[in-house]
Design an enzyme around this catalytic site. Structure first.
Site, PDB file in Angstrom:
ATOM      1  N   LYS B  85       0.851  -1.192   0.000  1.00 29.27           N
ATOM      2  CA  LYS B  85       0.000   0.000   0.000  1.00 29.27           C
ATOM      3  C   LYS B  85       0.887   1.243   0.000  1.00 29.27           C
ATOM      4  O   LYS B  85       1.857   1.302   0.777  1.00 29.27           O
ATOM      5  CB  LYS B  85      -0.873  -0.069   1.258  1.00 29.27           C
ATOM      6  CG  LYS B  85      -1.989   0.932   1.354  1.00 29.27           C
ATOM      7  CD  LYS B  85      -2.824   0.614   2.606  1.00 29.27           C
ATOM      8  CE  LYS B  85      -4.048   1.489   2.716  1.00 29.27           C
ATOM      9  NZ  LYS B  85      -4.889   1.122   3.892  1.00 29.27           N
ATOM     10  N   SER B 160      -9.496   0.291   3.062  1.00 29.07           N
ATOM     11  CA  SER B 160      -8.809   1.195   2.168  1.00 29.07           C
ATOM     12  C   SER B 160      -7.647   0.536   1.407  1.00 29.07           C
ATOM     13  O   SER B 160      -7.126   1.118   0.450  1.00 29.07           O
ATOM     14  CB  SER B 160      -8.246   2.370   2.964  1.00 29.07           C
ATOM     15  OG  SER B 160      -7.328   1.913   3.938  1.00 29.07           O
ATOM     16  N   SER B 184      -9.662  -1.808   7.194  1.00 21.01           N
ATOM     17  CA  SER B 184      -9.023  -1.595   5.890  1.00 21.01           C
ATOM     18  C   SER B 184      -8.099  -2.707   5.431  1.00 21.01           C
ATOM     19  O   SER B 184      -7.665  -2.709   4.271  1.00 21.01           O
ATOM     20  CB  SER B 184      -8.260  -0.270   5.888  1.00 21.01           C
ATOM     21  OG  SER B 184      -9.155   0.806   5.858  1.00 21.01           O
TER      22      SER B 184
END
Lengths: 70, 474
Positions: B85, B160, B184
């Site tokens: 990420k 996310s 997330s």
């Protein structure tokens, strides 16, 4: 179109005065209106906090709640 | 455990790839090339990648092959390609945080978790798409384009950590870092059909990681299997002098706990809250998963969920109050540089009174103790669906297109965010598909620092099911 709760406009003014941030878009206004439900949930929790409660109790609780023998 | 022979190396899980490399059965460079081929073939549709460090990854892999051939001992993740990420800082490399505001941000520090993965031999291939500043549960991104669910491109990936979930599912890499403040890691894991672990709050260092809510942020992996998650956590967990909030507790050998034996494991199912408004196909897959665990010797007991309304209310307060403090300057100076759904979410947090924020933090310890007393006394694990509804489409949860989608958008994380407030270790494993062919996840939570317990249960489940082996057709 649902009626906007009466707290939204004064809330926007409070944000502007306290933080210098203006409402960025219509969705933000919608988000403020959506706080009505959260306000009700929090109102239902009034009186549950004890005078001695404080944030550091969380780290202590993490250790206290470990599996027995861990 | 021997790695299965696979005609497509990209199908290997993280531990299978690392073990096969250690045994001399595969070359690291071949493994990286297999992953790159998958990305080249399919990421134009999925949109999971922000930056691909192709040549650096191939060079790192070639160096590992040479070192292994020379008899050099390498770490437990050597041979395993990963991407992360785009909010894990690496000194000198751009970290966009999925945003326009930080599109050129070059950090001066490297995240401790990246340093630990590097030391263990993980091959870093680049960075991944994500919700802007990690602040939505669906994977929408107005700046880099929405990430698409590999099982059906019209559906959201969960967020996310959208690129992390989608890319692991699509076999673009074996593992990815996500972050979890309200679900997330676990949401993209369940929605994309992979395994995700949020460890105990404070278990993994957050040094060099973009902050969202310092009280609830967690670092953790999205991978194929519970065994992958166990090894990943062993490498990354543990106290870090650079993160004063990191826990000093010893880090056990989580893989050693994966015995396959769950006889006598006591699982509680909280009947209220976690099933409010649940969709029938999700509940059916969840119940089937419970039967699998019961067949392996676990006991299943239905209990009443304790105090979830308080937990659900307070967790909203904490993250929504901490985030505006971090974003206040940008909200004043560049409000138009945020996506509509994000600036609108941050904006609301400015209205929350400070005393309620302190109340939410102060009640956290007592509510954790109450939850453990009522749901985990006499039980080892609490099981829930990770997402209680069917997977929504990208259109159904697009606030930028229609603010009326707000409630559907916020409902996505209803089953995950309570465990961020409570700080409990929580694992999501794939356990079936809904009636539209989208994955369903089983969420397992345990007492603080009992990651080994949820990993043991998840591994036992995956030994007799193949949901985690299924891959989407792209």
């Amino acid at each position: 179109m649902p009626v906007e709760p009466e707290f939204v406009v004064p809330m926007m003014e409070a944000i502007r005065r306290w933080s210098g941030v203006s409402v960025p878009n219509a969705a933000a206004r919608h988000g403020l209106a959506d706080f009505a439900g959260l306000m009700e949930e929090l109102a239902a929790l009034r009186g549950t906090m004890v005078f001695e409660d404080e944030p550091s109790s969380f780290e202590a609780a993490l250790r206290e709640c470990r599996e027995p023998g861990q | 455990m021997n790695a299965p022979v696979s005609s497509d190396l990209a199908e290997l899980s993280m531990t299978e790839a690392a073990d096969a490399f250690a045994a001399g059965d595969i070359k690291a460079e071949a493994m990286v090339r297999a992953c790159l081929a998958r990305i080249d073939a399919h990421d134009a549709k999925v949109n999971s990648v922000i930056r691909l460090d192709r040549e650096a990854a191939l060079a790192a892999a070639a160096a590992q092959d040479k070192a292994r051939a020379g008899g050099t001992a390498l770490g437990p993740l050597a041979g395993a390609p990963m991407m992360h990420k785009d909010m894990y800082y690496r000194a000198g490399k751009v970290s966009t945080c999925g945003s326009r505001i930080r599109k050129d941000f070059v950090p001066q520090v490297t995240a401790t978790v990246l340093e630990r993965l590097d030391a263990a031999g993980a091959i870093d291939m680049g960075t991944l798409n994500m919700a802007e500043f990690a602040q939505n549960p669906t994977g929408h991104n107005a700046h880099f384009g929405h990430c698409h669910n590999p099982w059906d491109l019209a559906y959201c990936t969960g967020g996310s950590s959208s690129g992390s979930g989608a890319g692991v599912a699509a076999r673009f890499f074996t593992a990815a870092l996500g972050s979890d403040t309200g679900g997330s890691i676990r949401l993209p894991a369940t929605i994309c059909g992979v395994t995700g672990l949020k460890a105990t709050q404070t278990r993994v260092s957050r040094h060099g990681v973009m902050p969202l809510s310092f009280s609830c942020d967690n670092v953790g992996p999205l991978v194929r299997t519970a065994r992958d998650a166990a090894r990943f956590l062993k490498v990354t967990a543990g106290q870090d002098p650079k993160d004063p909030t990191s826990a000093p507790e010893d880090v056990p050998d989580y893989e050693a706990a994966l015995t396959g034996d769950i006889k006598g494991l006591r699982i509680a199912v909280c009947e209220s809250y976690f099933f409010d408004g649940a969709d029938a196909p999700v509940v059916a897959a969840f119940e089937d998963a419970l039967k699998v665990l019961a067949d392996r010797g676990a006991s299943i007991t239905r209990v009443k969920a304790p105090s979830m309304q308080a937990v659900a209310a307070y967790v909203s307060l904490v993250s929504r109050t901490e985030s505006p403090a971090i974003h206040a300057n940008w909200m004043r100076e560049y409000p138009g540089d945020y996506a509509i759904h994000l600036s609108s979410r941050i904006y609301g947090g400015f209205a929350i009174p400070g005393h309620l924020y302190i109340e939410a933090l102060s009640r956290r310890g007592p509510l954790l103790k109450q939850f453990v007393a009522e749901a985990l006394t006499g039980f080892d694990i609490v099981a829930t669906p990770t997402l209680r509804t069917r997977v929504p489409t990208l259109a159904e949860t697009d606030i930028d297109a229609d603010p009326a989608n707000w409630s559907r958008f916020m409902a996505v994380s209803a089953n995950t965010r309570p465990f961020n407030y409570l700080g409990l270790p929580t694992l999501s494993v794939p356990c079936g598909f809904d009636d539209r062919g989208l994955p369903v996840g089983l969420q397992l939570a345990a007492r603080p620092f009992a990651e080994a317990t949820v990993l043991r249960a998840g591994d036992a489940f995956q030994r007799v099911t193949d949901w985690h082996r299924k891959s989407p057709v792209l």
